[in-house]
Scaffold this active site. Structure first.
Site, short mmCIF file in Angstrom:
data_model
loop_
_atom_site.label_atom_id
_atom_site.label_comp_id
_atom_site.label_asym_id
_atom_site.label_seq_id
_atom_site.Cartn_x
_atom_site.Cartn_y
_atom_site.Cartn_z
N CYS A 43 -5.92 -3.97 2.83
CA CYS A 43 -5.28 -3.65 1.55
C CYS A 43 -5.35 -2.15 1.24
CB CYS A 43 -5.93 -4.43 0.41
SG CYS A 43 -5.53 -6.18 0.48
N HIS A 44 -6.57 -1.61 1.26
CA HIS A 44 -6.70 -0.20 0.89
C HIS A 44 -7.57 0.56 1.89
CE1 HIS A 44 -5.84 -2.52 -2.77
NE2 HIS A 44 -4.96 -1.56 -2.96
#
Lengths: 278, 416, 178
Positions: C142-143
């Site tokens: 995701c990040h």
């Protein structure tokens, strides 16, 4: 005036008993039930846990061969006084359908359902995979037992009476025998003809706790157990009920005194209102 | 709004921005209430409180309930077994409906007996009847949600009533069901309606109270208040009395909830819905029994439905059917007897509704009318029920009212 | 006058106690109702699970569901354990030794809740073919948070290490989580 004070109470009472009688009147036919004294009845009644546990033994050894109890989980037995480990041991005797394995399969290569050992959180396994299979033996599916004590008029009394009211084939009158046919004659069952053969007799089960294993004892214990399965929260409900009732009585008396106090002023003071607020 | 803000502190601050303090103040402190209200005047407040409790418990129950034919019954049992205090919420809600009806029926009886529909109270009365109809619809749909076998067959039978309507009947029933039998779509929409309609009910109750405060309370004498000598402040005199009666009423309610929670219900509803097996006797909840009896008394399907609807409509027409200028039955000897006969008819119809039409009518095993069948008994008392309304317009023609005091104060103090 | 005042206060006391009782009842009832929304008995019954790790070979990992979240169980090779133990605490964002995150004598097994501490995504790295990030543990797509072979945050926006659930070894290869 006096009359008008009594009427609300009378109406309330009438409506209540009227409503209650609905249930009583709807039950209709069937022979007189053999009313028993139950440990859980009345305002103070609580379950007889020892009896319910004996009932569970009967359920395990006799009833569960044909009947399911889909709302009975092994963990529920803790409420009857079993320890966590004892519950675990009971559950470990049974197998339930396994979750899909790593290959996503629920059946093995021979088409057999994959099983795993039951856990405390599992439901007591049903004897038949579905209703059709359950009905294949007697033509009708044996009813689920978990709510039986609440879904039959008479509750535990009905269960006790049913189990103890079978009439042996040799004691049947000709007419009764004809009525029963291949099935069984029961004096209490509505219509008297029941598919289930007498499930219990003297010494059906050898009690772990050494209680004398008579038919009546068996029937009483299993009825106590089934009532508990149907209404497991009865004990705590009544305990809380007493606390709530005491609270309500205190509150009602206080409110009554305050009300009398406030209104006393109306009668003490001369007729000219308006009566002030403060 | 022209008058200066008389409230101090936070109340004054808020009143300036949101005018809710003055109505509340008016409601409790400046609502002139007849001095002579008797105990019957407590049941409206009790009903209101029960409505609040029903909405609250219903809201929480809805968070745990699953409106699907596959899961409804199981989810109710989960509430009963696994949810913390779930059994309490469910029993409170289930019996709350019964006690709500008890309070409302007594409230209606009081209205009829003391003529509380007269004197610019037509709208107040009609709103009350709307409340009753809404309550019935809500209770009926709520009962279906349990999805027990009586739920299922009750819904089937009652929704089938609409098929009696000529031409569109069958289409209407299919539309109601969302299918060709009572099934998942039916359950799902009943859940939504059972959830939403109580808020409509709440709004109508608000209007009912608003209308009451516009006209003012009736009283056991049925004489208008003529001045301050006839009134008392609502608070604390009547709030205290109501508090006491709420205590009494809820004590009985809690007795049932905690010690006999299934007393008013049908055992068979603890069996899951089974579209293949109809219970031997289909019996509605007790509060519908008189209406159910009227329905069954008419041998014609459409006629029965019209009679049942008419039984409620007739109640709503009371303000126009009763032509007497005197309100309270206390001063109307003929009307007084008629009301009592009417109440007895309702109670007997209640017993009729619970029994099999072909059997001999009985009350607690006693055949009070000999071998008269349940059906015939129902027909006789249905005739009495409607006879009450038919006779009503003609009563003033021959009734000689009793002597009335000139005012409330005179009745209590002996002088005006 | 004095009598009336006394009267007044008595009335007020009675009314007050009625109100207070009513208030107590209402509060108790409300608390009861709110209590009904806490996890129910059927949810609590599944709050602890037992996992058999006998079939797990060194280097392999399994994911099990526990309280609605994935739990990563990885059986680590001796090299991986050495790797995890060799990191200086000063190099860590959320300093924790590998010993603190494993059971003594069972250092082979790492048990962590597989939910990224940044915004709750499920990190990659359970399967052999997965991207395991710069530190050979897990990588949150995701990040871009990188976790090492001890489940500790080494790079990226996540603030904390993957949490270690409460667990114990019931036998050599049977783990009870929760």
């Amino acid at each position: 005036m006096r009359l008008m004070k009594i009427i609300p109470a009378a109406l309330l009472g009438l409506t209540l008993v009227g409503g209650a009688s609905t249930a009583a009147l709807a039950s209709g036919d069937g022979a007189e039930l053999k009313h028993q004294h139950w440990h859980f009845q009345g305002f103070f009644g609580q379950y007889d846990k020892a009896a319910a546990l004996r009932g569970f033994q009967i359920f395990e050894e006799v009833c569960s061969a044909c009947h399911a109890a889909k709302y009975l989980r092994f963990r529920d037995l803790e409420a009857l006084g079993l320890s966590k480990d004892q519950v675990k041991a009971v559950a470990a005797k049974y197998e339930v359908d396994a979750e899909p394995n790593d290959d996503g399969m629920t059946y093995d290569d021979d088409g057999e359902r994959l099983k795993r050992t039951a856990l405390q959180s599992d439901v007591f396994p049903a004897p038949f995979p579905n209703e059709k299979a359950a009905a294949s033996i007697h033509g009708v599916a044996p009813p689920d037992l978990s709510l039986l004590a609440k879904s039959r008029e008479g509750g535990a009394d009905y269960i006790y009476s049913l189990l103890t009211s079978y009439v042996d084939a040799e004691h049947l009158t000709e007419e009764q025998a004809k009525k029963a046919g291949d099935l069984n004659y029961n004096a209490v069952f509505p219509g008297n003809v029941i598919a289930m053969a007498a499930p219990l007799s003297d010494e059906s089960v050898e009690y772990v706790d050494g209680t004398e294993p008579t038919l009546e004892q068996h029937a009483k214990d299993v009825a106590e157990f089934l009532m508990w399965v149907a209404e497991p929260n009865l004990d705590s409900r009544k305990r809380m009920g007493w606390a709530v009732l005491l609270f309500m009585i205190v509150f009602t008396i206080l409110a009554y005194l305050a009300y009398r106090r406030v209104h006393a002023r109306v009668h003490e003071e001369p007729a000219n209102g308006p009566w002030p607020l403060h | 709004m022209s008058q200066a803000n008389q409230y101090k502190g936070f109340a004054g601050w808020l009143e300036k921005r949101l005018p809710i303090i003055s109505p509340a103040d008016h409601f409790f402190n400046h609502y002139p209430t007849p001095r002579n209200l008797n105990y019957f005047w407590n049941f409206g407040a009790i009903a209101g409180l029960l409505m609040g409790l029903m909405i609250l418990t219903g809201l929480i129950l809805a968070m745990q309930y699953t409106p699907s034919t596959l899961h409804a019954f199981d989810s109710v049992e989960r509430i009963m077994r696994d949810v913390n205090y779930g059994w309490l919420l469910r029993y409170l809600h289930m019996n709350g409906a019964s006690f709500f009806f008890i309070a409302v029926y007594i409230h209606i009886f009081r209205g009829v007996y003391y003529g509380s529909y007269k004197g610019e109270r037509e709208v107040l009365w009609i709103l009350g009847i709307v409340i009753l109809v809404l309550m019935m619809a809500i209770a009926f749909m709520g009962y279906s949600l349990v999805w027990g076998n009586m739920s299922f067959w009750g819904v089937t039978v009652i929704t089938n009533l609409f098929s009696a309507i000529p031409v569109v009947g069958d289409t209407l029933v299919t539309w109601l069901w969302g299918g060709f039998s009572v099934d998942n779509p039916t359950l799902n929409r009943f859940f939504v309606l059972h959830f939403a309609l109580p808020f409509v009910l709440l709004a109508v109750v608000g209007l009912h109270v608003l209308a009451l405060h516009q006209v003012g309370s009736n009283n056991p004498l049925g004489i208008d208040m003529k001045g301050p000598q006839d009134t008392m402040s609502f608070h604390p005199y009547f709030t205290m009395e109501k508090l006491f009666f709420i205590g009494l009423f809820f004590t009985i309610y809690f007795l049932v909830v905690f010690f006999a929670p299934n007393m008013l219900g049908e055992a068979i509803n603890y069996e899951p819905a089974n579209p293949l097996s109809t219970p031997e006797h289909i019996v509605p909840e007790w509060y519908f029994l008189p209406f159910y009896a009227i329905l069954r008394s008419i041998p014609d399907k459409l006629g029965g439905v019209i009679a049942m609807g008419g039984a409620i409509v007739a109640l709503g027409l009371l303000p126009w059917l009763d032509r007497s200028p005197i309100r309270s039955a206390r001063f109307r000897p003929v009307f007084q007897i008629m009301v009592f006969v009417f109440v007895i008819a309702c109670i007997i119809l209640g017993f009729v509704g619970a029994q099999v039409p072909a059997d001999a009518f009985q009350i607690y095993g006693v055949q009070v009318f000999g071998s008269l069948s349940v059906l015939r008994t129902g027909q006789i008392f249905t005739a009495i029920y409607f006879g009450f309304f038919v006779l009503l317009p003609f009563v003033p023609l021959f009734e000689r009212p009793r002597k009335m005091p000139r005012s409330i104060a005179e009745a209590i103090d002996g002088h005006a | 006058m004095a009598e009336q005042v006394q009267d007044e206060s008595k009335r007020d006391f009675l009314a007050l106690s009625a109100y207070v009782t009513l208030g107590v009842g209402t509060v108790a009832g409300t608390l009861g109702i709110l209590n009904s929304l806490t996890p129910s008995a059927d949810v609590l019954a599944l709050a602890s699970i037992e996992v058999d790790v006998a079939s797990l070979a060194p280097g392999q990992a399994i994911t099990v569901m526990w309280r609605g979240k994935p739990v990563f169980i990885r059986r680590r090779t001796p090299e991986q354990i050495d790797d995890a133990r060799g990191v200086a605490l000063s190099a860590l964002k959320d300093p924790q030794t590998d010993a603190e995150r494993t059971v003594e004598g069972k250092e082979e097994y790492l048990v962590v809740v597989g939910v990224c501490t940044h915004l709750g995504c499920i990190p990659k790295g359970q399967k052999e073919a997965d991207v395991r990030g710069d530190f050979g543990g897990w990588y949150c797509p995701c990040h871009g948070s990188h976790y090492d072979i001890s489940g500790r945050i080494r790079k990226g926006p996540a603030p904390l290490n993957l949490p270690v659930p409460e667990y114990e070894f019931l036998s050599d290869t049977n783990i009870k989580i929760g």
